[in-house]
Design a protein around this motif. Structure first.
Motif, PDB file in Angstrom:
ATOM      1  N   MET A 303     -10.243   0.820  -0.433  1.00 20.14           N
ATOM      2  CA  MET A 303      -8.904   0.239  -0.500  1.00 20.14           C
ATOM      3  C   MET A 303      -7.861   1.261  -0.055  1.00 20.14           C
ATOM      4  O   MET A 303      -6.932   0.934   0.693  1.00 20.14           O
ATOM      5  N   ARG A 304      -7.999   2.501  -0.518  1.00 19.56           N
ATOM      6  CA  ARG A 304      -7.046   3.545  -0.107  1.00 19.56           C
ATOM      7  C   ARG A 304      -7.072   3.747   1.398  1.00 19.56           C
ATOM      8  O   ARG A 304      -6.021   3.901   2.037  1.00 19.56           O
ATOM      9  N   GLN A 305      -8.250   3.736   1.997  1.00 16.94           N
ATOM     10  CA  GLN A 305      -8.350   3.913   3.445  1.00 16.94           C
ATOM     11  C   GLN A 305      -7.681   2.753   4.181  1.00 16.94           C
ATOM     12  O   GLN A 305      -6.973   2.957   5.176  1.00 16.94           O
ATOM     13  N   ARG A 306      -7.904   1.535   3.698  1.00 17.74           N
ATOM     14  CA  ARG A 306      -7.273   0.377   4.332  1.00 17.74           C
ATOM     15  C   ARG A 306      -5.744   0.487   4.277  1.00 17.74           C
ATOM     16  O   ARG A 306      -5.049   0.258   5.272  1.00 17.74           O
ATOM     17  N   VAL A 307      -5.242   0.829   3.109  1.00 17.52           N
ATOM     18  CA  VAL A 307      -3.784   0.878   2.935  1.00 17.52           C
ATOM     19  C   VAL A 307      -3.178   1.980   3.794  1.00 17.52           C
ATOM     20  O   VAL A 307      -2.144   1.789   4.442  1.00 17.52           O
ATOM     21  N   ARG A 308      -3.812   3.153   3.811  1.00 23.59           N
ATOM     22  CA  ARG A 308      -3.298   4.230   4.672  1.00 23.59           C
ATOM     23  C   ARG A 308      -3.354   3.821   6.141  1.00 23.59           C
ATOM     24  O   ARG A 308      -2.511   4.233   6.937  1.00 23.59           O
ATOM     25  N   GLY A 309      -4.365   3.027   6.504  1.00 29.69           N
ATOM     26  CA  GLY A 309      -4.510   2.608   7.892  1.00 29.69           C
ATOM     27  C   GLY A 309      -3.352   1.768   8.401  1.00 29.69           C
ATOM     28  O   GLY A 309      -3.115   1.710   9.610  1.00 29.69           O
ATOM     29  N   VAL A 310      -2.628   1.104   7.497  1.00 30.76           N
ATOM     30  CA  VAL A 310      -1.460   0.306   7.910  1.00 30.76           C
ATOM     31  C   VAL A 310      -0.153   0.979   7.504  1.00 30.76           C
ATOM     32  O   VAL A 310       0.910   0.351   7.496  1.00 30.76           O
ATOM     33  N   GLY A 311      -0.223   2.262   7.168  1.00 32.09           N
ATOM     34  CA  GLY A 311       0.983   3.024   6.862  1.00 32.09           C
ATOM     35  C   GLY A 311       1.531   2.820   5.475  1.00 32.09           C
ATOM     36  O   GLY A 311       2.708   3.072   5.227  1.00 32.09           O
ATOM     37  N   GLY A 312       0.691   2.371   4.548  1.00 33.73           N
ATOM     38  CA  GLY A 312       1.156   2.103   3.197  1.00 33.73           C
ATOM     39  C   GLY A 312       0.705   3.136   2.191  1.00 33.73           C
ATOM     40  O   GLY A 312       0.017   4.107   2.519  1.00 33.73           O
ATOM     41  N   ASP A 313       1.119   2.930   0.931  1.00 33.47           N
ATOM     42  CA  ASP A 313       0.747   3.796  -0.185  1.00 33.47           C
ATOM     43  C   ASP A 313       0.137   2.937  -1.284  1.00 33.47           C
ATOM     44  O   ASP A 313       0.457   1.750  -1.416  1.00 33.47           O
ATOM     45  N   ILE A 314      -0.694   3.572  -2.076  1.00 31.88           N
ATOM     46  CA  ILE A 314      -1.321   2.869  -3.189  1.00 31.88           C
ATOM     47  C   ILE A 314      -1.222   3.743  -4.432  1.00 31.88           C
ATOM     48  O   ILE A 314      -1.383   4.967  -4.365  1.00 31.88           O
ATOM     49  N   GLU A 315      -0.928   3.118  -5.533  1.00 33.34           N
ATOM     50  CA  GLU A 315      -0.832   3.814  -6.825  1.00 33.34           C
ATOM     51  C   GLU A 315      -1.728   3.087  -7.826  1.00 33.34           C
ATOM     52  O   GLU A 315      -1.626   1.869  -7.992  1.00 33.34           O
ATOM     53  N   VAL A 316      -2.597   3.854  -8.474  1.00 34.61           N
ATOM     54  CA  VAL A 316      -3.516   3.295  -9.461  1.00 34.61           C
ATOM     55  C   VAL A 316      -3.205   3.917 -10.806  1.00 34.61           C
ATOM     56  O   VAL A 316      -3.227   5.143 -10.951  1.00 34.61           O
ATOM     57  N   ARG A 317      -2.896   3.068 -11.778  1.00 41.04           N
ATOM     58  CA  ARG A 317      -2.657   3.540 -13.129  1.00 41.04           C
ATOM     59  C   ARG A 317      -3.671   2.868 -14.048  1.00 41.04           C
ATOM     60  O   ARG A 317      -3.721   1.646 -14.163  1.00 41.04           O
ATOM     61  N   ALA A 318      -4.509   3.679 -14.635  1.00 45.52           N
ATOM     62  CA  ALA A 318      -5.562   3.154 -15.513  1.00 45.52           C
ATOM     63  C   ALA A 318      -5.678   4.076 -16.716  1.00 45.52           C
ATOM     64  O   ALA A 318      -6.507   4.981 -16.744  1.00 45.52           O
ATOM     65  N   ALA A 319      -4.817   3.876 -17.672  1.00 47.68           N
ATOM     66  CA  ALA A 319      -4.757   4.795 -18.810  1.00 47.68           C
ATOM     67  C   ALA A 319      -5.034   4.059 -20.111  1.00 47.68           C
ATOM     68  O   ALA A 319      -4.260   3.199 -20.529  1.00 47.68           O
ATOM     69  N   GLY A 320      -6.135   4.382 -20.727  1.00 52.98           N
ATOM     70  CA  GLY A 320      -6.443   3.922 -22.078  1.00 52.98           C
ATOM     71  C   GLY A 320      -6.359   2.421 -22.247  1.00 52.98           C
ATOM     72  O   GLY A 320      -6.760   1.638 -21.395  1.00 52.98           O
ATOM     73  N   SER A 321      -5.800   1.999 -23.382  1.00 49.53           N
ATOM     74  CA  SER A 321      -5.745   0.577 -23.721  1.00 49.53           C
ATOM     75  C   SER A 321      -4.623  -0.162 -23.015  1.00 49.53           C
ATOM     76  O   SER A 321      -4.470  -1.370 -23.203  1.00 49.53           O
ATOM     77  N   SER A 322      -3.818   0.545 -22.235  1.00 42.29           N
ATOM     78  CA  SER A 322      -2.708  -0.122 -21.544  1.00 42.29           C
ATOM     79  C   SER A 322      -3.177  -0.892 -20.323  1.00 42.29           C
ATOM     80  O   SER A 322      -2.367  -1.525 -19.647  1.00 42.29           O
ATOM     81  N   GLY A 323      -4.450  -0.845 -20.055  1.00 41.68           N
ATOM     82  CA  GLY A 323      -4.982  -1.605 -18.940  1.00 41.68           C
ATOM     83  C   GLY A 323      -4.849  -0.881 -17.613  1.00 41.68           C
ATOM     84  O   GLY A 323      -4.563   0.319 -17.554  1.00 41.68           O
ATOM     85  N   THR A 324      -5.051  -1.627 -16.542  1.00 36.90           N
ATOM     86  CA  THR A 324      -5.030  -1.053 -15.195  1.00 36.90           C
ATOM     87  C   THR A 324      -3.954  -1.743 -14.368  1.00 36.90           C
ATOM     88  O   THR A 324      -3.794  -2.966 -14.433  1.00 36.90           O
ATOM     89  N   ARG A 325      -3.234  -0.937 -13.595  1.00 39.20           N
ATOM     90  CA  ARG A 325      -2.225  -1.476 -12.685  1.00 39.20           C
ATOM     91  C   ARG A 325      -2.429  -0.830 -11.319  1.00 39.20           C
ATOM     92  O   ARG A 325      -2.420   0.390 -11.193  1.00 39.20           O
ATOM     93  N   ILE A 326      -2.625  -1.663 -10.326  1.00 41.35           N
ATOM     94  CA  ILE A 326      -2.770  -1.198  -8.946  1.00 41.35           C
ATOM     95  C   ILE A 326      -1.587  -1.729  -8.157  1.00 41.35           C
ATOM     96  O   ILE A 326      -1.328  -2.938  -8.141  1.00 41.35           O
ATOM     97  N   ALA A 327      -0.848  -0.828  -7.520  1.00 39.98           N
ATOM     98  CA  ALA A 327       0.342  -1.207  -6.745  1.00 39.98           C
ATOM     99  C   ALA A 327       0.168  -0.730  -5.302  1.00 39.98           C
ATOM    100  O   ALA A 327      -0.088   0.449  -5.065  1.00 39.98           O
ATOM    101  N   VAL A 328       0.283  -1.650  -4.383  1.00 34.97           N
ATOM    102  CA  VAL A 328       0.177  -1.350  -2.948  1.00 34.97           C
ATOM    103  C   VAL A 328       1.529  -1.627  -2.295  1.00 34.97           C
ATOM    104  O   VAL A 328       2.079  -2.727  -2.425  1.00 34.97           O
ATOM    105  N   THR A 329       2.075  -0.629  -1.604  1.00 43.39           N
ATOM    106  CA  THR A 329       3.365  -0.763  -0.943  1.00 43.39           C
ATOM    107  C   THR A 329       3.202  -0.466   0.548  1.00 43.39           C
ATOM    108  O   THR A 329       2.673   0.593   0.905  1.00 43.39           O
ATOM    109  N   VAL A 330       3.645  -1.390   1.386  1.00 39.46           N
ATOM    110  CA  VAL A 330       3.582  -1.206   2.835  1.00 39.46           C
ATOM    111  C   VAL A 330       4.972  -1.434   3.404  1.00 39.46           C
ATOM    112  O   VAL A 330       5.513  -2.541   3.321  1.00 39.46           O
ATOM    113  N   PRO A 331       5.604  -0.402   3.989  1.00 37.10           N
ATOM    114  CA  PRO A 331       6.923  -0.610   4.582  1.00 37.10           C
ATOM    115  C   PRO A 331       6.843  -1.555   5.771  1.00 37.10           C
ATOM    116  O   PRO A 331       5.851  -1.591   6.496  1.00 37.10           O
ATOM    117  N   ARG A 332       7.926  -2.331   5.944  1.00 38.47           N
ATOM    118  CA  ARG A 332       7.976  -3.196   7.105  1.00 38.47           C
ATOM    119  C   ARG A 332       8.194  -2.369   8.353  1.00 38.47           C
ATOM    120  O   ARG A 332       7.705  -2.682   9.416  1.00 38.47           O
TER     121      ARG A 332
END
Length: 332
Positions: A303-332
């Motif tokens: 997934m990180r390779q795909r996102v970088r391939g289109v000029g975007g960024d990815i942030e993965v937050r997976a901490a304890g009981s707060s669950g997991t959040r994956i955010a993908v941002t691609v500038p226009r």
């Protein structure tokens, strides 16, 4: 263009009486040179050009046809390599100089003759340089083609993992549910079995779709991906973004949902896609137990390779009981 210039100069020399133009030999040689452009055998073409150019130079009263010698190292470079091209260019210059010496022993004192030889030397040097650039460009295209093939193989591997992996994971989870609830809750088991059948059919449809070109719409693809257990919020105009970006966002959502189903159990999964005028933002959150950052598998790395391939960024937050959040941002 070179043939046309030499032909025009030779005809002009014949018309106004410059030099001794042997018109039948000159015209026949030029016609044969043009026809030789359609011969694909390298050695035959090269030897034929040598013979015909010598004949044309002998028959041309204008003297301009000597520039045709520049074609010989150019052709030899393509057919037999750098050494052959340079050697034949040197041989052409030596042959012209020898002919001048035999015809006019004092030619070295004639500024016009010396100038003509220097111009021919420059033409041959430029022809060799042009051939070198063209050969390098052709080799560069071959390297690009090889890299493109490797990238396509990697893309296919990611697609197989993302598409088939997603559906097969769903099938496995649902079949395990059928096994667990088969006797205690037959209706729930039947629903799980029906869902597993639909997932299997989607996997087959994805395989069929992968081998042909089709119009991709992110909103429709996400709505099909998100079942009753996944909440979808979609906003924005996807026509602002090219298809590779939309596909990248879809595969990111697909991988995140697959991971959530695998690790989050019965937790809530939410997918939010916002295709704004400045950026595309995709977030996938779940209420599962999360995971350690050093436990990222092939799916997240892909997934990180795909996102970088289109000029975007990815942030993965997976901490304890707060669950997991994956955010993908691609500038226009």
């Amino acid at each position: 263009m070179l043939y046309a210039a030499v032909l025009a100069a030779g005809l002009h020399a014949w018309l106004v009486g410059i030099g001794d133009t042997r018109l039948p030999v000159f015209l026949g040689g030029m016609a044969a040179l043009f026809a030789l452009e359609f011969v694909r055998h390298d050695l035959v073409a090269l030897l034929g050009r040598v013979a015909l150019i010598v004949a044309v130079v002998w028959a041309d009263g204008s003297g301009l046809s000597r520039v045709l010698f520049a074609l010989l190292p150019f052709t030899a470079y393509f057919a037999f390599g750098r050494t052959a091209g340079i050697a034949l260019g040197a041989a052409c210059l030596a042959g012209v100089a020898t002919t001048l010496q035999l015809r006019s022993p004092g030619w070295t004192s004639d500024s016009e003759q010396v100038s003509d030889l220097l111009m021919l030397t420059l033409a041959i040097a430029l022809a060799v340089a042009m051939a070198a650039v063209a050969v390098e460009e052709r080799q560069g295209r071959a390297r690009i083609a090889a890299l493109s093939a490797a990238a396509e193989r990697q893309r296919l591997a990611r697609d197989l993992h993302d598409d088939l992996g997603h559906h097969l994971t769903a099938v496995i989870v649902l079949l395990e549910k059928v096994e667990a609830f088969g006797e205690r809750d037959p209706q729930a088991a039947q629903r799980a079995l029906a869902d597993a059948t639909r997932s299997a059919r989607r996997a087959l449809a994805d395989v069929r779709t992968a081998v042909r070109t089709w119009d991709f719409h992110l909103g429709a693809a996400l709505r099909e991906l998100c079942t009753d257990t996944v909440v979808l919020r979609f906003a924005g105009d996807e026509s602002r973004y090219p298809e590779p970006v939309l596909r990248t966002l879809f595969h990111a959502a697909q991988e995140a949902i697959t991971n959530a189903r695998r690790h989050a159990g019965d937790g809530v999964v939410e997918v939010c896609a916002e295709l704004g005028p400045d950026r595309a933002l995709l977030t996938v959150t779940d209420t599962g137990p999360g995971f350690a950052p050093d436990r990222e598998g092939f799916g997240l790395r892909g997934m990180r390779q795909r996102v970088r391939g289109v000029g975007g960024d990815i942030e993965v937050r997976a901490a304890g009981s707060s669950g997991t959040r994956i955010a993908v941002t691609v500038p226009r």
